[in-house]
Design a protein around this motif. Structure first.
Motif, PDB file in Angstrom:
ATOM      1  N   TRP A 183       0.842  -1.218  -0.074  1.00 21.12           N
ATOM      2  CA  TRP A 183      -0.073   0.015  -0.131  1.00 21.12           C
ATOM      3  C   TRP A 183       0.861   0.958   0.130  1.00 21.12           C
ATOM      4  O   TRP A 183       1.818   1.435   0.982  1.00 21.12           O
ATOM      5  CB  TRP A 183      -0.891  -0.001   1.325  1.00 21.12           C
ATOM      6  N   CYS A 184       0.424   2.193  -0.976  1.00 21.13           N
ATOM      7  CA  CYS A 184       1.246   3.373  -0.899  1.00 21.13           C
ATOM      8  C   CYS A 184       0.328   4.807  -1.082  1.00 21.13           C
ATOM      9  O   CYS A 184      -0.716   4.651  -1.824  1.00 21.13           O
ATOM     10  CB  CYS A 184       2.300   3.348  -1.937  1.00 21.13           C
ATOM     11  N   VAL A 185       0.662   5.673  -0.342  1.00 18.18           N
ATOM     12  CA  VAL A 185       0.345   7.121  -0.537  1.00 18.18           C
ATOM     13  C   VAL A 185       1.315   7.880  -0.518  1.00 18.18           C
ATOM     14  O   VAL A 185       1.771   8.427   0.196  1.00 18.18           O
ATOM     15  CB  VAL A 185      -0.834   7.524   0.702  1.00 18.18           C
ATOM     16  N   PRO A 186       1.534   8.222  -1.885  1.00 15.05           N
ATOM     17  CA  PRO A 186       2.942   8.741  -2.000  1.00 15.05           C
ATOM     18  C   PRO A 186       3.146  10.137  -1.943  1.00 15.05           C
ATOM     19  O   PRO A 186       4.206  10.603  -2.081  1.00 15.05           O
ATOM     20  CB  PRO A 186       3.186   8.140  -3.672  1.00 15.05           C
ATOM     21  N   LYS A 187       1.839  10.940  -2.032  1.00 18.15           N
ATOM     22  CA  LYS A 187       2.135  12.393  -2.031  1.00 18.15           C
ATOM     23  C   LYS A 187       1.075  12.621  -0.898  1.00 18.15           C
ATOM     24  O   LYS A 187       0.007  12.307  -0.816  1.00 18.15           O
ATOM     25  CB  LYS A 187       1.630  12.947  -3.407  1.00 18.15           C
ATOM     26  N   TYR A 188       1.927  13.283  -0.229  1.00 15.94           N
ATOM     27  CA  TYR A 188       1.228  14.187   1.146  1.00 15.94           C
ATOM     28  C   TYR A 188       0.390  13.183   1.828  1.00 15.94           C
ATOM     29  O   TYR A 188      -0.529  12.978   2.000  1.00 15.94           O
ATOM     30  CB  TYR A 188       0.190  15.250   0.986  1.00 15.94           C
ATOM     31  N   SER A 189       1.396  12.006   2.269  1.00 20.63           N
ATOM     32  CA  SER A 189       0.920  10.654   2.707  1.00 20.63           C
ATOM     33  C   SER A 189      -0.145  10.752   3.949  1.00 20.63           C
ATOM     34  O   SER A 189      -0.008  11.914   4.619  1.00 20.63           O
ATOM     35  CB  SER A 189       2.006   9.909   3.347  1.00 20.63           C
ATOM     36  N   ASN A 190      -1.052  10.002   4.301  1.00 23.31           N
ATOM     37  CA  ASN A 190      -1.939   9.781   5.240  1.00 23.31           C
ATOM     38  C   ASN A 190      -1.151   9.044   6.228  1.00 23.31           C
ATOM     39  O   ASN A 190      -1.117   7.729   5.849  1.00 23.31           O
ATOM     40  CB  ASN A 190      -3.288   9.224   4.540  1.00 23.31           C
ATOM     41  N   PRO A 191      -0.974   9.495   7.500  1.00 18.03           N
ATOM     42  CA  PRO A 191      -1.454  10.858   8.062  1.00 18.03           C
ATOM     43  C   PRO A 191      -0.352  11.837   8.017  1.00 18.03           C
ATOM     44  O   PRO A 191      -0.381  12.860   8.545  1.00 18.03           O
ATOM     45  CB  PRO A 191      -1.666  10.245   9.332  1.00 18.03           C
ATOM     46  N   GLN A 192       0.966  11.578   7.670  1.00 10.07           N
ATOM     47  CA  GLN A 192       1.959  12.461   7.721  1.00 10.07           C
ATOM     48  C   GLN A 192       2.350  13.414   7.135  1.00 10.07           C
ATOM     49  O   GLN A 192       3.005  14.473   7.174  1.00 10.07           O
ATOM     50  CB  GLN A 192       3.511  11.280   7.899  1.00 10.07           C
ATOM     51  N   GLY A 193       1.764  13.362   5.838  1.00 13.84           N
ATOM     52  CA  GLY A 193       2.221  14.415   4.731  1.00 13.84           C
ATOM     53  C   GLY A 193       3.458  14.331   3.837  1.00 13.84           C
ATOM     54  O   GLY A 193       3.744  15.337   3.438  1.00 13.84           O
ATOM     55  N   ILE A 194       4.007  13.117   4.121  1.00 11.92           N
ATOM     56  CA  ILE A 194       5.190  13.174   3.518  1.00 11.92           C
ATOM     57  C   ILE A 194       5.163  12.775   1.910  1.00 11.92           C
ATOM     58  O   ILE A 194       4.273  11.662   1.632  1.00 11.92           O
ATOM     59  CB  ILE A 194       5.958  11.988   3.982  1.00 11.92           C
ATOM     60  N   THR A 195       5.985  13.453   1.150  1.00  9.47           N
ATOM     61  CA  THR A 195       5.806  12.942  -0.391  1.00  9.47           C
ATOM     62  C   THR A 195       7.153  11.969  -0.325  1.00  9.47           C
ATOM     63  O   THR A 195       8.173  12.422  -0.134  1.00  9.47           O
ATOM     64  CB  THR A 195       6.007  14.160  -1.096  1.00  9.47           C
ATOM     65  N   TYR A 196       6.979  11.098  -1.295  1.00  2.01           N
ATOM     66  CA  TYR A 196       8.089  10.244  -1.625  1.00  2.01           C
ATOM     67  C   TYR A 196       9.283  10.838  -2.432  1.00  2.01           C
ATOM     68  O   TYR A 196       8.782  11.488  -3.354  1.00  2.01           O
ATOM     69  CB  TYR A 196       7.601   9.055  -2.509  1.00  2.01           C
ATOM     70  N   SER A 197      10.448  10.760  -2.195  1.00  2.00           N
ATOM     71  CA  SER A 197      11.468  11.293  -2.809  1.00  2.00           C
ATOM     72  C   SER A 197      11.569  10.521  -4.042  1.00  2.00           C
ATOM     73  O   SER A 197      11.326   9.593  -4.512  1.00  2.00           O
ATOM     74  CB  SER A 197      12.665  11.251  -2.053  1.00  2.00           C
ATOM     75  N   ASP A 198      12.245  11.383  -5.032  1.00  2.00           N
ATOM     76  CA  ASP A 198      12.556  10.652  -6.290  1.00  2.00           C
ATOM     77  C   ASP A 198      13.283   9.601  -6.192  1.00  2.00           C
ATOM     78  O   ASP A 198      13.210   8.531  -6.986  1.00  2.00           O
ATOM     79  CB  ASP A 198      13.372  11.826  -7.445  1.00  2.00           C
ATOM     80  N   ASN A 199      14.299   9.252  -5.252  1.00  2.00           N
ATOM     81  CA  ASN A 199      15.066   7.937  -5.303  1.00  2.00           C
ATOM     82  C   ASN A 199      14.133   6.884  -4.690  1.00  2.00           C
ATOM     83  O   ASN A 199      14.480   5.880  -5.166  1.00  2.00           O
ATOM     84  CB  ASN A 199      16.211   8.270  -4.078  1.00  2.00           C
ATOM     85  N   LYS A 231       4.825  26.583  -2.005  1.00  2.00           N
ATOM     86  CA  LYS A 231       5.798  25.748  -1.378  1.00  2.00           C
ATOM     87  C   LYS A 231       4.905  24.081  -1.718  1.00  2.00           C
ATOM     88  O   LYS A 231       3.961  23.636  -0.930  1.00  2.00           O
ATOM     89  CB  LYS A 231       5.595  25.778   0.189  1.00  2.00           C
ATOM     90  N   GLN A 232       5.284  23.503  -2.820  1.00  2.00           N
ATOM     91  CA  GLN A 232       4.518  22.446  -3.035  1.00  2.00           C
ATOM     92  C   GLN A 232       5.678  21.320  -3.562  1.00  2.00           C
ATOM     93  O   GLN A 232       6.562  21.194  -3.948  1.00  2.00           O
ATOM     94  CB  GLN A 232       3.522  22.513  -4.570  1.00  2.00           C
ATOM     95  N   ASP A 233       5.226  20.279  -2.768  1.00  2.00           N
ATOM     96  CA  ASP A 233       6.054  18.948  -3.161  1.00  2.00           C
ATOM     97  C   ASP A 233       5.726  18.363  -4.632  1.00  2.00           C
ATOM     98  O   ASP A 233       4.800  18.608  -5.261  1.00  2.00           O
ATOM     99  CB  ASP A 233       5.551  17.656  -2.014  1.00  2.00           C
ATOM    100  N   HIS A 234       6.850  17.785  -5.114  1.00  2.00           N
ATOM    101  CA  HIS A 234       6.744  17.033  -6.282  1.00  2.00           C
ATOM    102  C   HIS A 234       6.966  15.755  -6.240  1.00  2.00           C
ATOM    103  O   HIS A 234       7.920  15.220  -5.478  1.00  2.00           O
ATOM    104  CB  HIS A 234       7.710  17.932  -7.272  1.00  2.00           C
ATOM    105  N   LEU A 235       6.209  14.767  -6.862  1.00  2.00           N
ATOM    106  CA  LEU A 235       6.134  13.451  -6.942  1.00  2.00           C
ATOM    107  C   LEU A 235       6.655  12.963  -8.550  1.00  2.00           C
ATOM    108  O   LEU A 235       5.801  13.261  -9.420  1.00  2.00           O
ATOM    109  CB  LEU A 235       5.150  12.740  -6.565  1.00  2.00           C
ATOM    110  N   ILE A 236       7.681  12.318  -8.598  1.00  2.00           N
ATOM    111  CA  ILE A 236       7.743  11.727 -10.125  1.00  2.00           C
ATOM    112  C   ILE A 236       6.807  10.632 -10.208  1.00  2.00           C
ATOM    113  O   ILE A 236       6.264  10.079  -9.596  1.00  2.00           O
ATOM    114  CB  ILE A 236       9.242  11.393 -10.525  1.00  2.00           C
ATOM    115  N   GLU A 237       6.359  10.444 -11.689  1.00  2.00           N
ATOM    116  CA  GLU A 237       5.631   9.603 -12.128  1.00  2.00           C
ATOM    117  C   GLU A 237       5.812   8.294 -12.289  1.00  2.00           C
ATOM    118  O   GLU A 237       6.863   7.762 -12.897  1.00  2.00           O
ATOM    119  CB  GLU A 237       4.703  10.181 -13.621  1.00  2.00           C
ATOM    120  N   ILE A 238       5.076   7.349 -11.380  1.00  2.00           N
ATOM    121  CA  ILE A 238       5.504   6.082 -11.085  1.00  2.00           C
ATOM    122  C   ILE A 238       5.034   5.075 -12.327  1.00  2.00           C
ATOM    123  O   ILE A 238       6.138   4.290 -12.689  1.00  2.00           O
ATOM    124  CB  ILE A 238       4.812   5.459  -9.923  1.00  2.00           C
ATOM    125  N   LEU A 239       4.190   5.308 -13.133  1.00  2.00           N
ATOM    126  CA  LEU A 239       4.162   4.253 -14.223  1.00  2.00           C
ATOM    127  C   LEU A 239       5.252   4.318 -15.542  1.00  2.00           C
ATOM    128  O   LEU A 239       5.612   3.616 -15.923  1.00  2.00           O
ATOM    129  CB  LEU A 239       2.688   4.676 -15.114  1.00  2.00           C
TER     130      LEU A 239
END
Length: 430
Positions: A183-199, A231-239
């Motif tokens: 399971w992943c909530v990759p952007k602004y995760s529930n509940p921490q608000g963390i966005t997965y890094s590019d790495n 101030k916006q997080d960026h998430l690279i596209e997984i597909l």
């Protein structure tokens, strides 16, 4: 402020007396405040009321395919709705299938299909001796409820500032054939608000699963849910990353307009490879003749395109931002320096994650409830409702008014202080 651990028993006892007096005064007000679930407020729902006027008895209800949206047809979503949600999830239009009103329903359906019929010809999970799922924690309770419902064994994966602990993810996925998903909530995760890094995203794409039917369940619930313009997080596209790494079929990407338009009447979708979608359509043909095309048309005509949707989300942010800042400022003012809790300041999403002293979360939530503030049950952010440290609490600022939030947060910090003092006193007086 002096950390509580540095205070003497006498100083802590004096503080406790003062705090209990304040708590009793608040309790006497018989308040009823709710910070338990991430529901949009009435003001947010009002933003989409124009959608109710987009279609009427005089409207042209024929979609771009030339199909009358009142009738049967168009199994996997009308073209204009596909384009809108494809742009929202940053995938090509051909890689998306539109469902009904809820992405949670699509995720449940995807697990159910895997259990009963397998994934792209693999053995149905229900026929396997053991099926395991990786669960980044703290995480989304409704994800965990789905896998628990189907008897799937859940494995905790700690979250870091960059996303899930990828050393652990790689170790499990690449070596254990029973591990079928994460399971992943990759952007602004529930509940921490963390966005997965590019790495982190690239390491996901480079996984070499022991199970050929392993899938990443990528719930991009908050993809455009920013709180700030600057101030916006960026998430690279997984597909695209998976395709680049030779793993085009490894991910299911879920989204919906639930927290964009109306949570009960949004539009949900799944994005995946062509091969995955062909497998999904096979069941859809048996399951439905097509989802609510009038609702799809309504959304497409109301937002017009992704730019209209982005502008709409700025209005949501204007309502949400002051609420988040109210909670954060009260916590910083009242708890900063006491060393009895920590939290992350999110740039988007719907939650604030609070980590109390170990062994205190359940007691804090119970204490706040005593004074009239309902919060998400402690432990809910972990599989089986069991937080090993009993420390994580999810705060949902969206539904109450700013005034109610200030009062509720005051009660919350009072509860944190009282429970923490009790814990520290018990340790000091052993």
């Amino acid at each position: 402020m002096t950390p509580y651990q540095n205070l003497s028993v006498e100083e802590l006892t004096a503080q406790k007396r003062e705090l209990e007096k304040r708590f009793d005064e608040v309790k006497a007000k018989n308040l009823k405040l709710d910070m338990s679930r991430g529901k949009p407020s009435k003001a947010q729902l009002d933003l989409s009321m124009g959608m109710m006027d987009v279609l009427n008895s005089e409207s042209d209800l024929v979609c771009e395919e030339g199909v009358d949206c009142r009738n049967y047809g168009v199994l996997d979503g009308i073209r204009e709705a596909k384009q809108l949600l494809a742009d929202m999830t940053e995938v090509p239009k051909d890689n998306i299938v539109i469902f009904g009103n809820s992405s949670l329903n699509v995720m449940y359906d995807t697990i159910a299909r895997s259990m009963t019929h397998g994934v792209m010809g693999s053995t149905p999970w229900c026929k396997l001796e053991k099926v395991k799922f990786l669960c980044p924690v703290p995480g989304y309770d409704r994800h965990f409820a789905i896998t628990e419902h189907f008897g799937i064994e859940m494995i905790n994966i700690p979250m870091t500032e960059e996303g899930p602990d990828m050393d652990m993810v790689e170790a499990y996925v690449n070596s254990d054939e029973a591990v079928k998903g994460i399971w992943c909530v990759p952007k602004y995760s529930n509940p921490q608000g963390i966005t997965y890094s590019d790495n982190t995203v690239r390491r996901f794409a480079r996984l070499k699963p022991a199970a050929k039917d392993f899938r990443i369940f990528w719930d991009n619930a908050y993809g455009i849910h920013h709180l700030y313009d600057d101030k916006q997080d960026h998430l690279i596209e997984i597909l695209m990353e998976c395709k680049k790494e030779g793993n085009p079929d490894m991910v299911y990407k879920f989204c919906s307009t639930s927290k964009i338009s109306f949570p009960g009447s949004g539009v949900a979708a799944i994005a995946a490879s062509s091969a995955n979608l062909a497998d999904i359509r096979k069941q859809m043909k048996i399951q439905t003749i097509g989802h609510d095309k009038l609702n799809q048309l309504r959304h497409a005509r109301f937002y017009k395109d992704i730019h209209g949707m982005v502008e709409h989300m700025k209005k949501h942010a204007d309502i949400l931002r002051p609420k988040f800042e109210t909670v954060l400022s009260v916590m910083e003012k009242e708890l900063g320096g006491l060393e009895i809790g920590s939290w992350i300041r999110p740039r988007g999403g719907y939650f604030i994650s609070f980590d109390a002293l170990e062994g205190c979360a359940k007691a804090i939530v119970a204490k706040a409830k005593e004074a009239g503030v309902v919060m998400t049950e402690a432990g809910a952010t972990f599989p089986y409702g069991k937080d090993p440290k009993d420390s994580n609490i999810r705060i949902a600022p969206s539904f109450p008014t700013p005034e109610e939030l200030e009062v509720a947060t005051d009660i919350f910090v009072l509860s944190v202080k009282l429970v923490s003092i009790d814990k520290i006193l018990s340790e000091k007086t052993k």
